[in-house]
Every structure is written in C-alpha cells, then in structure tokens.
Design an enzyme around this catalytic site. Structure first.
Site, PDB file in Angstrom:
ATOM      1  N   GLY A  39     174.862  12.392  -7.788  1.00 46.74           N
ATOM      2  CA  GLY A  39     173.845  13.006  -8.633  1.00 46.74           C
ATOM      3  C   GLY A  39     173.909  14.522  -8.638  1.00 46.74           C
ATOM      4  O   GLY A  39     174.855  15.146  -8.139  1.00 46.74           O
ATOM      5  N   HIS A 444     158.237  31.314  22.919  1.00 42.95           N
ATOM      6  CA  HIS A 444     158.422  32.733  22.585  1.00 42.95           C
ATOM      7  C   HIS A 444     159.876  33.114  22.836  1.00 42.95           C
ATOM      8  O   HIS A 444     160.464  32.679  23.820  1.00 42.95           O
ATOM      9  CB  HIS A 444     157.501  33.587  23.461  1.00 42.95           C
ATOM     10  CG  HIS A 444     157.711  35.061  23.283  1.00 42.95           C
ATOM     11  ND1 HIS A 444     157.185  35.762  22.226  1.00 42.95           N
ATOM     12  CD2 HIS A 444     158.415  35.958  24.027  1.00 42.95           C
ATOM     13  CE1 HIS A 444     157.532  37.034  22.319  1.00 42.95           C
ATOM     14  NE2 HIS A 444     158.288  37.180  23.411  1.00 42.95           N
TER      15      HIS A 444
END
Length: 460
Positions: A39, A444
């Site tokens: 596709g 972090h």
C-alpha cells in the site's frame, strides 16, 4: 467462477494482515492488488519519506554541529545514495509483506484491478492479461487514496510532482514550489530544503497547519522560516505555465499579486479516495459527497457483508488507523467481539523537525465545545534535555479538564514529539490525571521528565 469465503481488495496496511488472519482462521481467502503489495505506507508514504527525512536531518545536524563544538567542514550530500537507501528499505519491507502473504496457507495473492460486477461479484483485469470473475461471502475494500489535484488553470499542462512521483526524482530540485502547507507539504518542503533546494510553500489558508492551534502553527512557521523556507499564505493561484526552462506561477496573496518561477512543483493539497473505478454502482454501495465509502461504527457498508477499511472510508487518513480498522473487523467477525470505531483515540505525528505529535482535542476544539478547560504550555527552550542536546525548538502543550483534571489533548512540537505524545496518550487511556503526572517520578534526564514541569504550569 471461483468462490471464496473472503476477498480483500488492496494489499495495504489493513488488507494484508486481515487477509492473513482470515486465512489462518480457516477461511478460503484472496487478496487482490493492482500495483504493489504494502500500500501507500510502504511504497509511497511512511517508509520512504521517513527514510529520506532521516538523511535530511543528518545534513542539518552536521551543519549545526559547530554549536556543539564539533567542526565538520563542508557538508556534501550524495542524493543517489540517499535514494538508493530509501529504495532498498522499501523493497525490503514490500518483499517481506509479499512473502508473508504467499506463505500463508489458504490465501491467494492476485495481481490485477478489481471491479464490482454484482453485489458480491468482482471482475479482475489481471495484470498479466485476461480477466477473472470471483465471488465471496465477505468482501473488504482497502483501496486507499491518492493525491487530490486542485482545479488550477494550466496545471494539467505541466509536469507536476505528487507525493508519489517526487520519490523517484534523481536530482535535488533547484527551486521546489509546494502547493499546500499541511503535513505532507511541510515534510517534503523541509526535507528538500535541507538537501539544498530553494523552497516556497503556498497555502490558501491564513497560516500553515490550519487545523492546529494558532500557537503551534506560528511556532512551526517561525522554525521553517528560520531555515530560509519561504511561506506564502492567503494564496489564490490564478495560472500555471511551463516552458523549456521554468514553471511559471501567477498568484494572489491577499490583495498582492505575485509571479514565481520554479524548477519543480509538488502538489500537496490533500488526498482523494480511490473509489471511482471500483464499479460500486453495480453493488449498491453508498458514497459520501467526497467519494468515500460510507461505513457504520463496525466498518460495514450499507451492503451486508461488504466492509471498507483505511483511507477509502474517510475519517483520519493514517496508517495506524487503517491497521486498527483491521483489528476491529477481524476480532468482531472471527472472535465474536463487539468493537467499534467510535471514540477510539486518534494520535498522529508529523515528521517535520521538530516533530508534531498530537492526541485528543486541541485548545481550539475545547473552546468550540465550550468546555471548562485549562491549558499548560512550556517552550522546549526550558526543557533540560532539549538544552543538553541542543534541541530547543518548539513547545509542549496540553489541554486539561479544569474540573476532573483529566487530559483532553496534547500537542508536542519537539524533538521526539511523537514519543512524548504517546506517554500522554497512555495516561489518557488509563484515566491518569495531570496532577499525578505533575508529581510522577520519571527517569532523569529524559524528554518525558519535562511533563512534570509542563503540568507545574497549572499549579494554582
């Protein structure tokens, strides 16, 4: 006349996995493809464009490496190598998809163009010549969409590019004019600008990304303009012509008349469903005024046993939505579930740099619905990870319900904006309120950690 339990028209991102699963469930299945397995996504959309965008970003990062203390010198691109890499990836993905079909027991791949010749009957013009008639108890239409060509005087007389044909050019355009300032046009415009093209984007609305909030549109406009991309808005194109050397565009921007010359033109003004040649009048399937197949919440057309999936049915035209269509139809038909397309999340990501990741409603939509909402915004210039990596362009924005504290939507214009957006989507799916994210412990230093600071903006 050969009869199948199920026939899928179109081997795209919904049709291929559906065909395999139906065959694996014991149904005699055929999948008909007129062009290439995979596709739009694999052949002309997501896969090739994102591969080339990666090359364009490498050029951009090399040119700004001096900001990080790295002196590279002149940067040269090898466009033939960029294109070859893209072609190799596309071929790899397509061949893998085709192999998956051919190795599935009970599934037949037929190359040809299918047309309804009766309610549950198809006539296939075979790619190798001749034709074949087939019938099925279940038929699934997955024919997708193609570039919509605007009605502009002279356009049909020039060699314009579409999002499909531009992928096959062998050299970088000298001056590429992009008609359309939305997702497809902006991705191609920025990419070829980074490859060395002069880029002019023409948009008929008052700004690019006219469906997005004004602050998002303005932020991306500034980013692209800083990269020397020319953006002209409020455009009406009067005439286009072409001589041996240049393409000439006559237009108006507001009350100002302009003339532009270009080496290439890219049409990026939207997509239109591929239904015109399906012979739907022969089976009574209803279409909307734009040619999309009309379906109910279970993706079934007005003809029982015939379904439509992906872009051909209208609604959000994204690969992941087409894939979700397949999962809904398969589970309902084979597993006996009762899934619906109503109220499903519709995330999407535009792969400009920075990316725009979107989920839920915008501030504009919240205002139109007269909701009691709050908005949290943080610029990427205040995000620690962005500062450390020199990726400070863009902003994070979330719309929340002022009463329930639920997240209603988010727009993340940032490096890896799609990934950050997906974290908020998961929160929305799980009903996690913004005040919990405000104090959540994230690793972090990550981009997601900045969601603490984003929702801190809502502290009373």
């Amino acid at each position: 006349m050969k009869h199948y339990d199920a026939i899928i028209i179109g081997a795209g991102q919904a049709g291929t996995p559906l065909a395999k699963k139906l065959a694996e469930a014991g149904k005699k299945t055929a999948i008909i493809e007129k062009r290439l397995v995979g596709g739009t996504c694999i052949n002309d959309g997501c896969t090739p464009t994102k591969a080339m965008i990666a090359s364009a970003k490498a050029v951009y990062q090399a040119k700004k490496a001096s900001e990080l203390g790295i002196e590279i010198g002149s940067v040269k691109i090898d466009f033939k190598k960029i294109k070859q890499r893209k072609d190799d990836i596309v071929k790899q993905f397509r061949e893998s998809s085709e192999k998956g079909i051919n190795s599935t027991k009970g599934l037949q791949l037929i190359f040809g163009t299918a047309k309804f010749s009766g309610e549950k009957e198809l006539t296939i013009a075979l790619s190798g010549g001749g034709e074949e008639k087939v019938t099925a108890d279940l038929i699934f239409i997955n024919t997708g969409a193609k570039t919509a060509i605007p009605d502009v005087e002279g356009l049909d007389q020039i060699d314009y590019l579409t999002s499909t044909t531009i992928l096959d050019i062998e050299t970088v355009p000298e001056h590429l004019v992009v008609i359309g300032g939305n997702y497809i046009g902006l991705e191609f415009g920025q990419m070829f600008n980074r490859f060395g093209s002069k880029i002019t984007i023409l948009e008929k609305s008052s700004g690019i990304l006219d469906k997005e909030d004004q602050d998002i549109s303005s932020a991306l406009t500034e980013i692209l303009t800083d990269e020397k991309i020319e953006i002209i808005t409020d455009v009406k194109i009067n005439h286009i012509s072409q001589d041996k050397k240049q393409i000439h565009i006559s237009l108006e921007s507001g009350k100002t008349k302009k003339s532009i010359t270009a080496s290439h033109i890219l049409i990026a003004t939207g997509r239109t469903p591929q239904t015109a040649d399906l012979g739907l009048e022969n089976c009574g399937i209803k279409l909307d005024d734009k040619g999309h197949v009309i379906v109910n919440e279970k993706l079934e057309t007005n003809v029982k046993g015939i379904y439509a999936l992906g872009d051909v049915k209208g609604g959000p035209a994204f690969t992941h939505i087409a894939y979700n269509d397949y999962t809904i139809v398969y589970r309902n038909l084979i597993e006996g579930t009762n899934y619906s397309i109503q109220d499903r999340p519709v995330p999407y990501c535009m792969f400009t740099d920075p990316q725009l990741g979107r989920i839920g409603i915008s501030e504009k939509e919240a205002k139109e619905k007269k909701l009691n909402y709050d908005v949290a915004v943080i610029p990427m210039s205040q995000v620690a990870r962005g500062i450390e990596t020199n990726e400070t362009l863009g902003l994070m924005k979330a719309v929340v319900d002022a009463d329930t504290k639920k997240i209603l939507g988010a727009a993340i214009l940032a490096s890896e904006g799609g990934e950050i957006m997906s974290v908020l989507q998961m929160a929305m799916e799980g009903g996690i309120t913004y005040d919990r994210i405000r104090y959540c412990v994230f690793a972090h230093p990550t981009y997601t950690e900045s969601l603490n600071n984003l929702f801190m903006k809502l502290d009373k």
